[in-house]
Design an enzyme around this catalytic site. Structure first.
Site, mmCIF file in Angstrom:
data_model
loop_
_atom_site.group_PDB
_atom_site.id
_atom_site.type_symbol
_atom_site.label_atom_id
_atom_site.label_comp_id
_atom_site.label_asym_id
_atom_site.label_seq_id
_atom_site.Cartn_x
_atom_site.Cartn_y
_atom_site.Cartn_z
ATOM 1 C CG ASP A 174 -0.113 3.827 6.617
ATOM 2 O OD1 ASP A 174 -0.998 3.066 6.199
ATOM 3 O OD2 ASP A 174 1.022 3.433 6.944
ATOM 4 N NE ARG A 188 6.743 -4.052 6.033
ATOM 5 C CZ ARG A 188 5.589 -3.431 6.154
ATOM 6 N NH1 ARG A 188 4.585 -3.992 6.791
ATOM 7 N NH2 ARG A 188 5.421 -2.242 5.633
ATOM 8 C CE LYS A 209 -2.242 -1.386 3.730
ATOM 9 N NZ LYS A 209 -1.640 -2.721 3.872
ATOM 10 C CB THR A 210 3.694 2.321 2.192
ATOM 11 O OG1 THR A 210 2.882 2.143 3.353
ATOM 12 C CG2 THR A 210 4.556 3.558 2.363
#
Ligand code: ATP
Length: 334
Positions: free
Chosen positions: A109, A217, A64-65
């Protein structure tokens, strides 16, 4: 006070800035999401208009980031970053809105954590690029209208269900990020191993990818650990054998579950006799926050069919029993 410089915030939250894709075309996987956002970005650029507001949801670590940082870079516009948890009152959001340059991106966020008052303050800002500010107090209070420069809001949340309908509806583009395939994660391992100048055998890359819970991640974390292991316990090259030994040492199992995932499953199995058990009770037993379980631990275990959600709580499935090396009970669980 002006908002903190985006670069600093990004660096502090980024494990390894070199590994984060800089432009959308460098991003791997999420093809259909990518294609739809690409169309909107290209159209905005061709028309010279600000891009519509975008809402991204999905479990942590899926990008998302990364989308939120690549999109403004592709558009050639500025980016400001804020966190829903840190915006306690409308005045905290004000500097971001007034600083927003024409066409720039404001990334929020954890947008589901915005207090109601901030959320409502945001509605006219998102819809008509204006805000209503109350000056003075009591009988002297008056509301002034302030125009903003048209900007793009990108919101990220782990759970869209937590967002109010009026907020959700103000985003023109709403996208859900899914877990990555092993194939896509293998590509990420090979790309990132090259950036880290770490020789990795293809079979080792596949092994690392398969143990990474469908999450970029996690793949990056595992790769970094395996690389350290290869440096300190081997000759630096990540062979399949080195990868297997390193992953076993860190407690990652064949499905890629780590110790936290397994304690969650074992708690349902041993403390709650396989369930159903409420998430709060499980969290309490594990001495962790319920949100951590719902947002970080459960999505992958649910997808893998190791647990199910029922109206009375979480239940371990036959597959869950088998994964823990236990025989499922007679009546089918789940
Ligand atoms: P959180 O909600 O916890 O902030 P997130 O969904 O915003 O998580 P990111 O920070 O964007 O996740 O991704 C984590 C890391 O995974 C990034 O630093 C990046 O290196 C890598 N990554 C994410 N998506 C991709 C992708 N599509 N291709 C390659 N690498 C990716």
């Amino acid at each position: 006070t002006p908002p903190p410089a985006p670069a600093n915030m990004l660096e502090s939250r980024e494990e390894d800035p070199a590994l984060r894709p800089k432009h959308m075309k460098e991003m791997i996987g999420q093809r259909s999401v990518y294609e739809r956002i690409r169309v909107a970005v290209d159209a905005a650029m061709m028309r010279g208009e600000p891009l519509g507001h975008i809402l991204l949801d999905g479990p942590p670590g899926l990008g998302k980031t990364t989308f939120a940082t690549c999109i403004p870079r592709d558009l050639g516009v500025e980016l400001q970053i804020a966190s829903g948890a840190a915006l306690a009152a409308p005045k905290d959001l004000l500097p971001y809105l007034t600083n927003a340059q024409e066409g720039s991106v404001l990334f929020i966020d954890e947008i589901h954590r915005l207090p109601k008052a901030v959320e409502e303050f945001m509605y006219p800002a998102m819809e008509d690029f204006r805000i209503d500010i109350t000056l003075g107090e009591g009988v002297n209070a008056r509301t002034v209208n302030m125009n903003l420069r048209p900007f793009t809001m990108i919101g990220a949340t782990t759970r869209t269900g937590l967002l109010s309908a009026p907020l959700r509806d103000r985003f023109q583009i709403r996208e859900h990020l899914e877990f990555y395939t092993d194939e896509e994660l293998t590509t990420i391992v090979l790309r990132n191993a090259a950036i880290l100048k770490c020789p990795v055998e293809e079979a080792a890359a596949r092994k690392i990818a398969g143990c990474s819970r469908g999450t970029p991640r996690v793949v990056n974390n595992r790769l970094r650990w395996v690389r350290d292991f290869a440096t300190s316990r081997a000759d630096g090259e990540v062979t399949l054998e080195v990868a297997e030994k390193a992953l076993a040492m860190s407690g990652v199992d064949s499905l890629g579950l780590d110790r936290q995932d397994r304690s969650y499953l074992e708690t349902i199995l041993r403390v709650f006799n396989g369930g159903p058990a409420g998430v709060d009770a499980i969290a309490h037993t594990l001495n962790t926050a319920p949100d951590t379980l719902t947002d970080e631990v459960e999505p992958f275990l649910l997808r893998e069919g190791l647990v199910v959600r029922t109206s009375r709580g979480r239940k371990i499935t036959n597959r869950g029993y088998e994964h823990l090396g236990e025989t499922p009970p007679e009546a089918p669980a789940g």
